[in-house]
Design a protein around this motif. Structure first.
Motif, PDB file in Angstrom:
ATOM      1  N   GLY A  34      78.472  57.126  14.967  1.00  0.00           N
ATOM      2  CA  GLY A  34      79.122  55.847  15.160  1.00  0.00           C
ATOM      3  C   GLY A  34      78.122  54.803  15.592  1.00  0.00           C
ATOM      4  O   GLY A  34      76.944  55.098  15.845  1.00  0.00           O
ATOM      5  N   ALA A  35      78.611  53.588  15.642  1.00  0.00           N
ATOM      6  CA  ALA A  35      77.769  52.470  16.065  1.00  0.00           C
ATOM      7  C   ALA A  35      78.603  51.495  16.880  1.00  0.00           C
ATOM      8  O   ALA A  35      79.719  51.143  16.483  1.00  0.00           O
ATOM      9  N   ASN A  36      78.058  51.087  18.024  1.00  0.00           N
ATOM     10  CA  ASN A  36      78.633  49.981  18.782  1.00  0.00           C
ATOM     11  C   ASN A  36      77.970  48.726  18.245  1.00  0.00           C
ATOM     12  O   ASN A  36      76.740  48.631  18.238  1.00  0.00           O
ATOM     13  N   VAL A  37      78.785  47.786  17.786  1.00  0.00           N
ATOM     14  CA  VAL A  37      78.271  46.587  17.137  1.00  0.00           C
ATOM     15  C   VAL A  37      78.734  45.370  17.924  1.00  0.00           C
ATOM     16  O   VAL A  37      79.916  45.248  18.255  1.00  0.00           O
ATOM     17  N   SER A  38      77.795  44.471  18.225  1.00  0.00           N
ATOM     18  CA  SER A  38      78.171  43.241  18.916  1.00  0.00           C
ATOM     19  C   SER A  38      77.698  42.037  18.110  1.00  0.00           C
ATOM     20  O   SER A  38      76.729  42.109  17.360  1.00  0.00           O
ATOM     21  N   PHE A  39      78.411  40.938  18.277  1.00  0.00           N
ATOM     22  CA  PHE A  39      78.172  39.707  17.527  1.00  0.00           C
ATOM     23  C   PHE A  39      77.965  38.571  18.508  1.00  0.00           C
ATOM     24  O   PHE A  39      78.737  38.428  19.449  1.00  0.00           O
ATOM     25  N   GLU A  40      76.947  37.759  18.263  1.00  0.00           N
ATOM     26  CA  GLU A  40      76.633  36.665  19.164  1.00  0.00           C
ATOM     27  C   GLU A  40      76.244  35.446  18.329  1.00  0.00           C
ATOM     28  O   GLU A  40      75.370  35.534  17.471  1.00  0.00           O
ATOM     29  N   PRO A  41      76.900  34.295  18.574  1.00  0.00           N
ATOM     30  CA  PRO A  41      76.519  33.098  17.831  1.00  0.00           C
ATOM     31  C   PRO A  41      75.077  32.710  18.155  1.00  0.00           C
ATOM     32  O   PRO A  41      74.613  32.882  19.284  1.00  0.00           O
ATOM     33  N   MET A  42      74.369  32.235  17.149  1.00  0.00           N
ATOM     34  CA  MET A  42      73.011  31.732  17.346  1.00  0.00           C
ATOM     35  C   MET A  42      72.822  30.541  16.413  1.00  0.00           C
ATOM     36  O   MET A  42      73.623  30.339  15.504  1.00  0.00           O
ATOM     37  N   GLU A  43      71.802  29.778  16.626  1.00  0.00           N
ATOM     38  CA  GLU A  43      71.564  28.632  15.769  1.00  0.00           C
ATOM     39  C   GLU A  43      71.331  29.123  14.341  1.00  0.00           C
ATOM     40  O   GLU A  43      70.492  29.981  14.096  1.00  0.00           O
ATOM     41  N   GLY A  44      72.112  28.604  13.422  1.00  0.00           N
ATOM     42  CA  GLY A  44      71.971  28.977  12.020  1.00  0.00           C
ATOM     43  C   GLY A  44      72.707  30.239  11.617  1.00  0.00           C
ATOM     44  O   GLY A  44      72.553  30.700  10.497  1.00  0.00           O
ATOM     45  N   GLY A  45      73.504  30.828  12.499  1.00  0.00           N
ATOM     46  CA  GLY A  45      74.228  32.018  12.095  1.00  0.00           C
ATOM     47  C   GLY A  45      74.722  32.880  13.234  1.00  0.00           C
ATOM     48  O   GLY A  45      75.191  32.395  14.255  1.00  0.00           O
ATOM     49  N   THR A  46      74.570  34.202  13.040  1.00  0.00           N
ATOM     50  CA  THR A  46      75.113  35.185  13.969  1.00  0.00           C
ATOM     51  C   THR A  46      74.086  36.283  14.215  1.00  0.00           C
ATOM     52  O   THR A  46      73.488  36.798  13.269  1.00  0.00           O
ATOM     53  N   ARG A  47      73.909  36.655  15.459  1.00  0.00           N
ATOM     54  CA  ARG A  47      73.052  37.792  15.797  1.00  0.00           C
ATOM     55  C   ARG A  47      73.944  39.017  15.920  1.00  0.00           C
ATOM     56  O   ARG A  47      74.855  39.061  16.734  1.00  0.00           O
ATOM     57  N   LEU A  48      73.680  40.008  15.086  1.00  0.00           N
ATOM     58  CA  LEU A  48      74.413  41.271  15.107  1.00  0.00           C
ATOM     59  C   LEU A  48      73.474  42.313  15.719  1.00  0.00           C
ATOM     60  O   LEU A  48      72.338  42.458  15.279  1.00  0.00           O
TER      61      LEU A  48
END
Length: 176
Positions: A91-105
């Protein structure tokens, strides 16, 4: 074995979030996935064909999305049985964070195997697990950033004829 990596995806956080919840996107991104049916609530039944070293197997099993925090994080987990080849789960724990120009996964993944596959040795298994995780998230990033690269020129004429703005298959799915 644990794997950790970060991807900077050139797409809005909501687009990336919608993509990770889309079963068609998951099917396209899971290496060797032949079918994926079900729902987020009940989990997805999957058939995945893989070759690990000299061992080829078709795994049937379950893929689940859990620990969902809308727009921020989730867990993708799966386990499958490959007959005499053995079993695989991870499995994978995945997090998403807004950043300039897109999204940091960012993801932290782990994998375990048993049976004939486990006899190949930890170096082969670790290398294979890293390759699978990397391939999944590479496919995911490419699909979100450029949904239809191979169909680009083929559809340009059809779009010009219809005077509609061209949309990739993924953007059509999410209504983008």
């Amino acid at each position: 074995m644990k794997l950790t990596d970060t991807r900077e995806i050139k797409a809005a956080p909501q687009v990336v979030w919608d993509a990770i919840l889309n079963p068609e996107m998951l099917k396209e991104c899971i290496p060797g996935c032949e079918s994926l049916t079900g729902s987020i609530a009940d989990g997805y039944e999957a058939v995945v064909k893989q070759k690990v070293g000299p061992v080829s197997a078709t795994f049937t099993g379950l893929v689940q999305l859990s620990d969902i925090v809308p727009g921020q994080s989730l867990r993708i987990s799966g386990e499958g049985k490959g007959g005499v080849a053995g079993f695989a789960k991870g499995g994978a724990n995945v997090s998403f964070e807004p950043m300039e120009g897109g999204t940091r996964l960012t993801y932290e993944a782990e994998a375990n195997v048993g049976g004939k596959i486990a006899q190949l040795g930890s170096r082969i298994i670790d290398s294979f697990a890293k390759k699978l995780a990397d391939e999944f998230f590479t496919r995911f990033q490419e699909a979100v950033e450029d949904p239809e690269p191979e169909l680009e020129t083929a559809t340009e004429e059809a779009v010009a004829d219809s005077d509609e703005k061209k949309k990739g298959w993924f953007k059509r799915l999410i209504g983008g």
